[in-house]
Design an enzyme around this catalytic site. Structure first.
Site, PDB file in Angstrom:
ATOM      1  N   ILE A  59       0.898  -1.158   0.000  1.00 46.56           N
ATOM      2  CA  ILE A  59       0.000   0.000   0.000  1.00 46.56           C
ATOM      3  C   ILE A  59       0.936   1.205   0.000  1.00 46.56           C
ATOM      4  O   ILE A  59       1.881   1.276   0.788  1.00 46.56           O
ATOM      5  CB  ILE A  59      -0.965  -0.020   1.215  1.00 46.56           C
ATOM      6  CG1 ILE A  59      -1.858   1.231   1.249  1.00 46.56           C
ATOM      7  CG2 ILE A  59      -0.236  -0.174   2.531  1.00 46.56           C
ATOM      8  CD1 ILE A  59      -2.993   1.133   2.293  1.00 46.56           C
ATOM      9  N   SER A  60       0.710   2.152  -0.916  1.00 47.18           N
ATOM     10  CA  SER A  60       1.643   3.260  -1.088  1.00 47.18           C
ATOM     11  C   SER A  60       1.693   4.152   0.153  1.00 47.18           C
ATOM     12  O   SER A  60       0.773   4.173   0.974  1.00 47.18           O
ATOM     13  CB  SER A  60       1.239   4.110  -2.294  1.00 47.18           C
ATOM     14  OG  SER A  60       1.043   3.307  -3.432  1.00 47.18           O
ATOM     15  N   GLN A  61       2.768   4.909   0.233  1.00 50.21           N
ATOM     16  CA  GLN A  61       2.965   5.881   1.305  1.00 50.21           C
ATOM     17  C   GLN A  61       1.882   6.963   1.181  1.00 50.21           C
ATOM     18  O   GLN A  61       1.659   7.482   0.091  1.00 50.21           O
ATOM     19  CB  GLN A  61       4.339   6.486   1.059  1.00 50.21           C
ATOM     20  CG  GLN A  61       4.897   7.340   2.118  1.00 50.21           C
ATOM     21  CD  GLN A  61       6.331   7.741   1.764  1.00 50.21           C
ATOM     22  OE1 GLN A  61       6.990   7.077   0.961  1.00 50.21           O
ATOM     23  NE2 GLN A  61       6.785   8.820   2.358  1.00 50.21           N
TER      24      GLN A  61
END
Ligand code: SAH
Length: 212
Positions: A59-61
């Protein structure tokens, strides 16, 4: 749920990383990132870090989610394509800003799990589809905005072709583990304009469907 204190810290961190667009910040305040994570990492949902999800993906930053979202300059009537559903978090943020979101992932399992969360959160304007997103979704094209959340060597041709005149695509480009650059592609009347936004690090865009 995010308590008030954590929410304030989360929003402060986003702002300090350059996420200043009010609509983007409101969307990120509304959508609980913790809802898209499971197990031991849920407690760390409000840290500005990419975290592992199923199928070896991430899950992206949050600050990168915010920067990509604001770079798209989404308008309320827009039809948006996201390539790389992953946890579904980015699609949920986009769903707050646009009329309709199509999101594609090569892992069936990620799509299935994201759909459950979209339903639980009553995000009815998102359609999640299993497929190789580098070919886009010809049946739904053209798109006003396209967001690719996995790194390609170049912006995939079919996606450029499915971008509406005046449309914007944000995509990380570069070799998988080397330096990647987030770029913004604008489709003008006589061609494409490319703008480099910042260095980033994403998982690679991979051909074909995943094993699960
Ligand atoms: N946007 C996601 C994070 C994406 S991680 C989030 O908010 O959580 C990148 C995702 O791209 C992974 O889930 C991976 O399976 C997917 N992906 C990689 N290559 C792809 C392709 N060709 N088509 C569709 N999805 C792809």
């Amino acid at each position: 749920m995010m308590d008030a204190e954590r929410k304030m810290q989360f929003l402060f961190a986003l702002r300090s990383m350059g996420v200043t667009d009010t609509r983007t910040l409101t969307a990120m305040e509304t959508i609980d990132r913790g809802a898209f994570m499971r197990g031991i990492f849920t407690g760390r949902a409000y840290e500005d870090m990419p975290l592992p999800i199923a199928c070896g993906q991430t899950i992206s930053q949050p600050s990168i989610v915010g920067l990509m979202t604001q770079a798209l300059s989404i308008r309320p009537r827009d039809k948006v394509l996201e390539v790389g559903t992953g946890s579904g978090y980015q699609a949920a943020i986009l769903s707050q800003l646009a009329r309709r979101i199509y999101t594609v992932d090569r892992h069936r399992r990620l799509v299935r799990e994201a759909r459950v969360i979209f339903e639980r959160l009553d995000l009815t304007n998102i359609t999640a589809i299993t497929g190789d997103g580098s070919f886009g979704l010809p049946d739904q094209a053209p798109f006003d905005r396209i967001l690719v959340t996995a790194a390609a060597e170049d912006p995939p041709g079919p996606l450029l072709a499915q971008l509406r005149q005046g449309g914007i695509m944000v995509v990380p480009v570069g070799q998988s583990d080397a330096v990647q650059t987030l770029i913004k592609v604008t489709r003008g009347e006589d061609g494409f304009d490319y703008e480099e936004l910042r260095p980033v690090r994403f998982v690679p865009l991979i051909e074909g469907l995943g094993q699960d």
